[in-house]
Design an enzyme around this catalytic site. Sequence first.
Site, PDB file in Angstrom:
ATOM      1  N   HIS A   8      -1.564   1.941 -43.734  1.00 53.61           N
ATOM      2  CA  HIS A   8      -2.188   1.285 -44.891  1.00 53.61           C
ATOM      3  C   HIS A   8      -1.739   2.032 -46.151  1.00 53.61           C
ATOM      4  CE1 HIS A   8      -4.855   0.141 -47.976  1.00 53.61           C
ATOM      5  NE2 HIS A   8      -5.525   1.286 -47.941  1.00 53.61           N
ATOM      6  N   ASN A  21      -2.172  -0.099 -54.109  1.00 54.49           N
ATOM      7  CA  ASN A  21      -2.980  -0.256 -52.896  1.00 54.49           C
ATOM      8  C   ASN A  21      -3.558  -1.675 -52.895  1.00 54.49           C
ATOM      9  OD1 ASN A  21      -5.092  -0.316 -51.036  1.00 54.49           O
ATOM     10  ND2 ASN A  21      -5.764   1.780 -51.474  1.00 54.49           N
ATOM     11  N   CYS A  53      -9.937  -1.665 -46.355  1.00 55.70           N
ATOM     12  CA  CYS A  53      -8.526  -1.320 -46.085  1.00 55.70           C
ATOM     13  C   CYS A  53      -8.189  -1.445 -44.602  1.00 55.70           C
ATOM     14  CB  CYS A  53      -8.232   0.095 -46.565  1.00 55.70           C
ATOM     15  SG  CYS A  53      -8.538   0.271 -48.318  1.00 55.70           S
TER      16      CYS A  53
END
Length: 330
Positions: free
Chosen positions: A257, A287, A113
Amino acid sequence: MRGSRIAGLGSFLPERVVTNHDLSQWMETSDEWIQQRTGIRERRWVQGDVGASDLALPASQDALTEAGLEASDLDMIIFATLSPDIGFPGSSCLLQAKLGVPGIATLDIRNQCTGFVYALSVADQFIRSGAMKHILVVGAEVHSTGLDISTRGRDVTVIFGDGAGAAVVSATDGDARVLDSALHADGSQAEILMLGAPASGRNPRLSHEMLDAGLHYPSMKGSAVFKQAVRHFPAVIREVMERNAMSVDDIGMLIPHQANLRISEMVGKSLGIGPDRMHNTIQWTGNTTAASIPIALHEAVKAGRIQSGDHVVLAAFGAGLTWGANLIRW
Ligand code: COA
């Protein structure tokens, strides 16, 4: 003094929309549970044989067009992904071939990420040093083909989506530039979010027993990840601001993020940053790991939420553990 700026952005999401209701037909979950815990309403998943570099291609082409450049102007491609098209070579090589620019440097970044934040800082350093002029920085992921679409995998599977984002990073002498990046990692926490197989540390790397145990699916200790995220996110954002003699109040737009809307909201609360200074897309994308920041940044720019002169912070936390932030004067 020579620095780097984002000269063009692009993003791409596959067409297929997968709603929470769709997921609830394949596993024991519900729209209510997913929205309450994560804020996610739907995500995009690929159909058929589509790899990370396939999603990256249209995003990269759009970023190049916005920058007014051709692929042949690029000196390097940096590709952040945890879901490379194949074991090797890296997706940066595959994207280079698709863009038709043999010979230029390519680099894959495996920082999950936080991949885009690391990738942008590497591009910034190559440009600051004078070694390169134009670098394509990409974050792209295909999660859907690697998820356990059954009740066993529901805690992880409902979170992730596919997508790509790209930025052309170019040399500049102007005020609009990447000002700084703060980068961190803690490998002692690797097991709280990991993909265990195939693995060079196992012989054979993949067996029927490993497949039966689901080791080829990501495993996550959700509450441990949540606790670490709400600790490291605010700390690294404060760090990058303080290092540049600024405070959190100077942030014009925070692009976190897109891990989980609850995480973004808790980070915002602890920093005193409300929805007016933060851009979230997770409700519609899920995500998308290394792709989430360039997708959200591109959306925020398109929506007119970022103006010339604004201080923009990109901040990420993820598997590794890894975490970091870029401070950009737009
Ligand atoms: N649908 C319905 N129930 C689910 C579920 C789903 N998709 N996933 C898990 N559950 C169940 C669990 O089995 C558990 O049931 P039990 O109490 O009977 O054992 C219950 O819900 C609570 O599980 P728990 O894991 O305690 O939930 P939580 O409140 O911690 O939320 C996450 C789970 C994953 C949403 C949350 O921990 C989280 O967001 N963590 C961070 C994840 C993340 O951001 N990852 C990416 C990092 S970059």
